[in-house]
Write a protein that holds these residues in place. Structure first.
Motif, PDB file in Angstrom:
ATOM      1  N   LEU A 157      47.735  17.979  66.676  1.00 17.99           N
ATOM      2  CA  LEU A 157      48.930  17.144  66.912  1.00 17.99           C
ATOM      3  C   LEU A 157      49.766  17.015  65.634  1.00 17.99           C
ATOM      4  O   LEU A 157      50.996  17.077  65.677  1.00 17.99           O
ATOM      5  CB  LEU A 157      48.523  15.750  67.416  1.00 17.99           C
ATOM      6  CG  LEU A 157      48.083  15.693  68.882  1.00 17.99           C
ATOM      7  CD1 LEU A 157      47.337  14.397  69.182  1.00 17.99           C
ATOM      8  CD2 LEU A 157      49.288  15.829  69.812  1.00 17.99           C
ATOM      9  N   TYR A 180      51.646  20.170  65.165  1.00 21.38           N
ATOM     10  CA  TYR A 180      52.687  20.315  66.182  1.00 21.38           C
ATOM     11  C   TYR A 180      53.908  19.455  65.838  1.00 21.38           C
ATOM     12  O   TYR A 180      55.043  19.878  65.998  1.00 21.38           O
ATOM     13  CB  TYR A 180      52.107  19.909  67.543  1.00 21.38           C
ATOM     14  CG  TYR A 180      52.999  20.236  68.714  1.00 21.38           C
ATOM     15  CD1 TYR A 180      52.915  21.474  69.348  1.00 21.38           C
ATOM     16  CD2 TYR A 180      53.936  19.319  69.177  1.00 21.38           C
ATOM     17  CE1 TYR A 180      53.732  21.780  70.418  1.00 21.38           C
ATOM     18  CE2 TYR A 180      54.764  19.623  70.243  1.00 21.38           C
ATOM     19  CZ  TYR A 180      54.653  20.852  70.858  1.00 21.38           C
ATOM     20  OH  TYR A 180      55.467  21.168  71.915  1.00 21.38           O
ATOM     21  N   LEU A 209      47.897  22.011  74.003  1.00 18.00           N
ATOM     22  CA  LEU A 209      48.914  21.892  72.950  1.00 18.00           C
ATOM     23  C   LEU A 209      49.257  23.252  72.350  1.00 18.00           C
ATOM     24  O   LEU A 209      50.376  23.465  71.876  1.00 18.00           O
ATOM     25  CB  LEU A 209      48.374  20.956  71.860  1.00 18.00           C
ATOM     26  CG  LEU A 209      49.384  20.328  70.931  1.00 18.00           C
ATOM     27  CD1 LEU A 209      50.344  19.437  71.698  1.00 18.00           C
ATOM     28  CD2 LEU A 209      48.660  19.499  69.869  1.00 18.00           C
ATOM     29  N   ARG A 252      51.983  17.852  80.077  1.00 18.54           N
ATOM     30  CA  ARG A 252      50.863  18.773  79.815  1.00 18.54           C
ATOM     31  C   ARG A 252      49.882  18.857  80.980  1.00 18.54           C
ATOM     32  O   ARG A 252      48.799  19.440  80.853  1.00 18.54           O
ATOM     33  CB  ARG A 252      50.104  18.354  78.564  1.00 18.54           C
ATOM     34  CG  ARG A 252      50.984  18.151  77.356  1.00 18.54           C
ATOM     35  CD  ARG A 252      50.996  19.342  76.445  1.00 18.54           C
ATOM     36  NE  ARG A 252      51.981  19.148  75.380  1.00 18.54           N
ATOM     37  CZ  ARG A 252      52.482  20.115  74.640  1.00 18.54           C
ATOM     38  NH1 ARG A 252      52.081  21.342  74.810  1.00 18.54           N
ATOM     39  NH2 ARG A 252      53.376  19.861  73.716  1.00 18.54           N
TER      40      ARG A 252
END
Ligand code: PMP
Length: 354
Positions: free
Chosen positions: A69, A72, A256, A212
């Protein structure tokens, strides 16, 4: 009511989630789930998971997921918090930041869990009315240390705010924690993650449940200044040290990493949202402009409850809220193009609409 209950829970009205029926022959457009399966990378990760590892407790820090995360979103790992769905992240945030002397400010029509947490934790709150067009009246939010929460885009109305509007709010409210709940941000709004390095008081909360396609895995996260993240960790470690199970961590990382699948499924939902908006407008609905994976729509002369019941008898579930201000509206999740065509065909069969 039980004599064994503490005063804190005696007057609670718990949140009742949208209907999760056991039968499967329904077109389910009532709880804003994604109609597409998660990325094939998720299936691959599950398929190749070494089940012997399930005998062990999962990584309590969700290190790999936090790292993914952080990469990202271009932040440090210490700026990321993860929890069991964004509902749990929100619960910890309310506990960590909002029990202040001044009331917590929030929109009059928004995600109903906010009131529930305030009641549970005995946090004083104040509803700020929406504008007539249902936008969040952000210029009316000013507080010293009371806290502010709003969803961007808002739910169930679907409207979004610009980053400039949010930044102006942060400039006016430097002494209060401001939570931006971005459960639906990927469907067309600007993320306030861009502001977390500049404003140490903003906490952005997102979820893997919508864009997602992982609602069943229960993964949510927060991004903010390390001071806020440390606050959340303190609550988490006093509550449940292992919030994310091993499979949730694994599948979230896989989801992800598949950017092209993510972009493709989000783009498809936006295209279908546009089509649905046009069709509903032609049928006499007023549709609020949406930056989410649902539309909020009101028919000019047929009541919301009556339309919901009609669709229900035709095996189509949509959401209706029994609140006077929005009693005429339906919140309709954007499903696949085929599902939305079935919805429109069904509405055209309605005796007053055909
Ligand atoms: N925030 C908003 C605005 C929502 O609509 C939802 C979904 N009901 C959530 C948070 C919670 O989502 P989850 O717990 O699945 O991450």
């Amino acid at each position: 009511m039980s004599k064994f209950w503490s005063a804190a829970i005696r007057d609670l009205t718990p949140y009742v989630p949208g209907e999760q029926p056991k039968v499967t022959n329904l077109i389910k457009l009532n709880t804003n789930e994604n109609p597409f399966p998660p990325s094939p990378a998720v299936e691959h990760a599950l398929h190749h998971y070494d089940t012997a590892r399930l005998t062990l407790y999962p990584d309590p820090d969700s290190t790999e997921l936090k790292e993914a995360l952080a990469n990202y979103y271009g932040v440090e790992r210490a700026q990321v918090f993860v929890g069991n769905g964004s509902d749990e992240v929100l619960a910890h945030a309310f506990m960590a930041f909002f029990r202040q002397e001044k009331p917590l400010l929030m929109p009059s029509i928004t995600y109903s869990f906010y009131d529930v947490y305030c009641n549970l934790y005995q946090i004083d709150y104040q509803h700020i009315p929406l504008e007539d067009d249902f936008s969040v009246a952000l210029t009316n939010y000013t507080t010293e240390n009371g806290g502010i929460i709003f969803a961007n885009p808002n739910a169930p109305t679907g409207r979004s705010l610009s980053l400039d509007e949010i930044e102006a709010l942060l400039q006016r409210n430097t002494e209060s924690v401001v939570i931006v709940d971005e459960a639906y941000v990927d469907f067309g709004a600007q993320s306030a993650v861009a502001l977390v390095d500049k404003y140490p008081n903003v906490l952005v909360i997102q979820t893997f449940s919508k864009s997602r396609s992982l609602a069943g895995m229960r993964v949510g996260f927060a991004i903010g200044h390390t001071e806020l993240i440390d606050g959340l960790e303190r609550v988490k470690n006093s509550f449940n040290s292992y919030p994310l199970d091993a499979l949730a961590q694994k599948t979230a990382v896989a989801a992800l990493q598949d950017q092209s699948y993510f972009e493709q499924s989000v783009a498809q939902i936006i295209t279908t949202r546009q089509w649905t908006t046009e069709q509903l407008s032609e049928l006499g609905f007023k549709v609020i402009p949406s930056a989410t994976n649902f539309v909020f729509a009101e028919h000019r002369f047929i009541e919301g409850a009556e339309l919901m019941g009609y669709l229900r008898t035709n095996n189509i579930l949509v959401r209706h809220f029994s609140r006077p201000e929005i009693d005429n509206f339906l919140r309709i999740t954007i499903g696949t193009q085929e599902q939305m065509e079935a919805l429109v065909a069904c509405l055209k069969q309605h005796p007053d609409l055909g």
